[in-house]
Scaffold this motif. Structure first.
Motif, short mmCIF file in Angstrom:
data_model
loop_
_atom_site.label_atom_id
_atom_site.label_comp_id
_atom_site.label_asym_id
_atom_site.label_seq_id
_atom_site.Cartn_x
_atom_site.Cartn_y
_atom_site.Cartn_z
N SER A 1 0.47 -0.82 0.09
CA SER A 1 0.22 -0.65 -0.29
C SER A 1 0.64 1.00 -0.38
CB SER A 1 -0.71 0.55 1.60
OG SER A 1 -0.27 0.06 2.35
N HIS A 2 0.33 2.35 -0.22
CA HIS A 2 1.08 3.52 -0.04
C HIS A 2 1.47 4.29 1.55
CE1 HIS A 2 0.79 3.96 -4.45
NE2 HIS A 2 -1.58 4.00 -4.49
N ASN A 3 0.80 2.97 2.27
CA ASN A 3 1.08 3.77 4.17
C ASN A 3 2.10 2.60 4.38
OD1 ASN A 3 0.87 4.24 6.79
ND2 ASN A 3 -0.83 5.61 5.85
N ARG A 4 3.12 2.76 4.58
CA ARG A 4 3.80 1.46 5.74
C ARG A 4 3.53 1.12 6.71
NH1 ARG A 4 7.59 0.40 8.93
NH2 ARG A 4 6.57 1.97 10.15
N LEU A 5 2.57 1.88 7.64
CA LEU A 5 2.18 1.13 8.96
C LEU A 5 0.96 0.27 8.37
CD1 LEU A 5 1.96 1.46 11.86
CD2 LEU A 5 0.61 3.44 11.82
N VAL A 6 0.29 0.65 7.17
CA VAL A 6 -1.14 -0.34 6.87
C VAL A 6 -0.54 -1.34 6.52
CG1 VAL A 6 -3.15 -0.33 5.36
CG2 VAL A 6 -2.85 1.72 6.72
N SER A 7 0.48 -1.80 5.59
CA SER A 7 1.19 -2.39 5.03
C SER A 7 1.17 -3.67 6.65
CB SER A 7 2.21 -3.14 4.65
OG SER A 7 1.95 -1.25 3.48
N LEU A 8 1.82 -3.15 7.21
CA LEU A 8 2.38 -3.68 8.44
C LEU A 8 1.54 -3.94 9.29
CD1 LEU A 8 5.08 -4.61 10.28
CD2 LEU A 8 4.74 -2.23 11.35
N MET A 9 0.48 -3.18 9.66
CA MET A 9 -1.00 -3.50 10.30
C MET A 9 -1.55 -4.87 9.43
SD MET A 9 -2.04 -0.35 11.84
CE MET A 9 -2.91 -0.51 12.61
N LEU A 10 -1.31 -4.44 7.93
CA LEU A 10 -2.53 -5.63 7.87
C LEU A 10 -1.65 -7.44 7.60
CD1 LEU A 10 -3.43 -4.46 4.41
CD2 LEU A 10 -4.72 -4.91 5.92
N SER A 11 -0.68 -7.43 7.43
CA SER A 11 0.45 -7.93 7.76
C SER A 11 0.52 -8.49 9.34
CB SER A 11 2.41 -7.53 7.25
OG SER A 11 3.31 -9.05 7.28
N PHE A 12 0.87 -7.87 10.60
CA PHE A 12 0.81 -8.14 11.79
C PHE A 12 -0.90 -8.92 12.19
CE2 PHE A 12 4.00 -5.83 13.35
CZ PHE A 12 5.35 -6.65 12.98
N ALA A 13 -1.58 -8.23 11.13
CA ALA A 13 -3.20 -9.18 11.82
C ALA A 13 -3.23 -10.53 10.64
CB ALA A 13 -4.07 -8.11 10.61
N SER A 14 -2.59 -10.55 10.00
CA SER A 14 -2.38 -12.15 8.92
C SER A 14 -2.00 -12.83 9.61
CB SER A 14 -1.69 -12.03 7.58
OG SER A 14 -0.51 -12.14 7.60
N PHE A 15 -0.37 -12.27 10.80
CA PHE A 15 0.31 -13.39 11.87
C PHE A 15 -0.74 -14.00 13.03
CE2 PHE A 15 2.29 -13.57 16.38
CZ PHE A 15 3.23 -14.03 15.66
N GLY A 16 -1.47 -12.73 13.58
CA GLY A 16 -2.69 -12.89 14.10
C GLY A 16 -3.93 -13.33 13.85
N VAL A 17 -4.37 -13.75 13.08
CA VAL A 17 -5.33 -14.47 12.83
C VAL A 17 -4.88 -15.79 13.11
CG1 VAL A 17 -5.13 -15.46 9.96
CG2 VAL A 17 -7.40 -14.72 10.89
N ALA A 18 -3.74 -16.90 12.64
CA ALA A 18 -3.98 -18.29 13.36
C ALA A 18 -3.75 -18.03 14.92
CB ALA A 18 -2.34 -18.86 13.33
N PHE A 19 -3.78 -17.27 15.77
CA PHE A 19 -3.73 -17.25 17.07
C PHE A 19 -5.23 -17.50 17.34
CE2 PHE A 19 0.10 -15.66 16.91
CZ PHE A 19 1.22 -16.21 17.58
N LEU A 20 -6.17 -16.80 16.53
CA LEU A 20 -7.69 -17.22 16.48
C LEU A 20 -8.48 -19.30 16.03
CD1 LEU A 20 -9.30 -14.24 14.87
CD2 LEU A 20 -8.51 -14.04 17.03
N ILE A 21 -7.38 -19.10 15.22
CA ILE A 21 -7.86 -20.29 15.07
C ILE A 21 -7.16 -21.50 15.84
CG2 ILE A 21 -5.81 -21.10 13.32
CD1 ILE A 21 -9.74 -21.82 12.97
N ARG A 22 -6.06 -20.94 16.77
CA ARG A 22 -5.64 -22.03 17.88
C ARG A 22 -6.75 -22.92 19.21
NH1 ARG A 22 0.19 -19.50 19.48
NH2 ARG A 22 0.28 -20.90 20.24
#
Length: 447
Positions: free
Chosen positions: A68-89
């Motif tokens: 994305s054009h915003n580094r913080l948005v890209s980082l937060m989306l990436s960390f959200a993908s990291f966190g989604v596995a914790f929801l399913i654990r």
């Protein structure tokens, strides 16, 4: 099943004698070694796979899968993908806990290892956003969910395989085997990412990042061979022969042991939440705020993992001597005391001090994690122990591990200071100490 039949009640004399006889059989020592090594290797592989995702979620995926054009948005989306596995654990813990308490620990652990290993390998061959557009992040998140589902059922079985085969008067030491796998997994994952980074240099974002994911295929084959050689644990085998198997172990746990599950989830806030801040969030913070290189952070994290691996079994043995609860309280206190100095050092600009701070950051983890397997598992009786221990352990993913990097990124964006993240760490230490004080001490009860 009533609570009176649980682990806090006097053990059934006939069953206890039979379990003891099985544990003292001529080949029991060999099986005990295999169980310990099998739990160690299995969790090493599972966490290797998990941690390479954590590192690449900070270093790679914001650019290749969430541009994305915003580094913080890209980082937060990436960390959200990291966190989604914790929801399913927790769901994985419930599903595999059901089969682990009805079919057996061994069979279930083979399935969890295969499932998460296949998902990790496929991430390594996944096309990026510039090749297939939105399908790239969608498939990445899907594979991450599968990975989390498999890992959700891994820890409970691995811990029980080691604990139920282990010597009961050294329960803390026996339970440390799968916990040490966490440190070794971090060492291997950090080494693999750092090696790929050094090997491919500027091409790391092009294809070098895929190497650690592809190497997981070899590790999974080794893990499966080891786990296939282990027999079922004596206590579960005896419960199976005596038909003391629950029809719905998860339902029994949720009805009769919901308080233990909640307390265990909050108990891990002083261990799991800081662990993912110190091993995932820190990659972005240190490279962008402290202005050190990617290789520098990877090297310091590798040293931290080695120190954690050395201290973890030492702390587990010490916990058998001074008490697991006391050791855990010490870990909470160390986390609270180090949180603000840690970020002060990172902000200092002194590279030597920054390296030392990152290298020592997992000290609270070592103090607590070694004793944690026995501390959690002994809260439940054998016929619902896989479900109970797994659910309690993985429910912490919803309040601790999963949200941690994302919450840390939000706090940093909101405050502009790492001290807000330090306050978050202090909060986790206090919550865990309170949860432990509300848990029943069952360290003297038979497993």
């Amino acid at each position: 099943m009533s609570r009176g039949a649980g682990i806090g009640a006097p053990p059934l004399s006939d069953a206890g004698a039979e379990v003891q006889r099985m544990a003292q059989a001529p080949d029991a020592r060999r099986q005990r070694r295999r169980a310990s090594v099998g739990s160690l290797i299995g969790t090493t592989i599972e966490w290797y796979e998990y941690y390479i995702y954590g590192a690449t979620a900070a270093l790679v995926f914001p650019h290749l899968f969430f541009p994305s054009h915003n580094r913080l948005v890209s980082l937060m989306l990436s960390f959200a993908s990291f966190g989604v596995a914790f929801l399913i654990r927790p769901i994985g813990a419930a599903v595999f806990g059901h089969f682990g308490d009805r079919v057996g620990r061994k069979t279930t652990l083979i399935v969890t290892l295969t499932l998460s290993g296949l998902a990790t390998f496929l991430i390594g061959i996944l096309p990026s956003y510039d090749r297939i557009g939105l399908w790239a992040p969608a498939l990445l998140v899907t594979l991450r969910v599968v990975q989390g589902f498999g890992v959700g059922g891994e820890w409970g079985g691995a811990a029980l395989m080691s604990l139920e085969w282990g010597e009961q008067d050294r329960r803390g030491a026996a339970g440390a085997w799968p916990q040490v796998g966490t440190s070794i997994g971090l060492i291997l994952s950090t080494s693999a990412v750092m090696g790929a980074s050094l090997l491919t240099g500027p091409d790391f974002l092009v294809g070098g990042w895929r190497i650690p994911f592809l190497l997981s295929g070899i590790l999974v084959i080794v893990g499966l061979l080891v786990r296939l050689s282990i027999r079922e644990t004596p206590s579960f085998a005896q419960a199976l022969r005596e038909k003391r198997i629950e029809a719905s172990p998860v339902g029994t746990v949720l009805r009769g042991y919901w308080r233990e599950i909640i307390m265990i989830a909050f108990l891990r806030m002083s261990e799991q939440m800081p662990f993912y801040i110190f091993t995932a969030f820190i990659f972005d913070y240190a490279t962008t705020t402290a202005h050190v290189t990617r290789t520098f952070v990877l090297s310091a994290t590798l040293v931290a993992a080695v120190i954690d691996m050395i201290l973890l079994p030492v702390c587990a043995v010490a916990a058998d001597r001074i008490g697991r609860r006391r050791m855990y309280y010490i870990g909470c206190a160390v986390l609270v005391l180090m949180a603000f100095p840690y970020f002060r050092i990172l902000n200092s600009g002194n590279t030597m001090l920054i390296f030392i701070a990152i290298a020592l950051s997992l000290l609270p983890h070592a103090l607590q994690y070694g004793a944690q397997a026995s501390l959690i598992s002994e809260q439940f009786p054998v016929n619902i122990r896989y479900s109970g221990a797994g659910l309690g352990y993985q429910m912490s993913s919803l309040v601790a591990g999963g949200p941690a990097p994302l919450v840390a990124a939000v706090l940093l964006a909101w405050s502009g200071s790492g001290y807000a993240v330090a306050g978050y760490l202090v909060f986790g230490g206090v919550v865990a100490a309170v949860a432990l004080s509300l848990m029943t001490d069952r360290s003297k009860a038979a497993m």
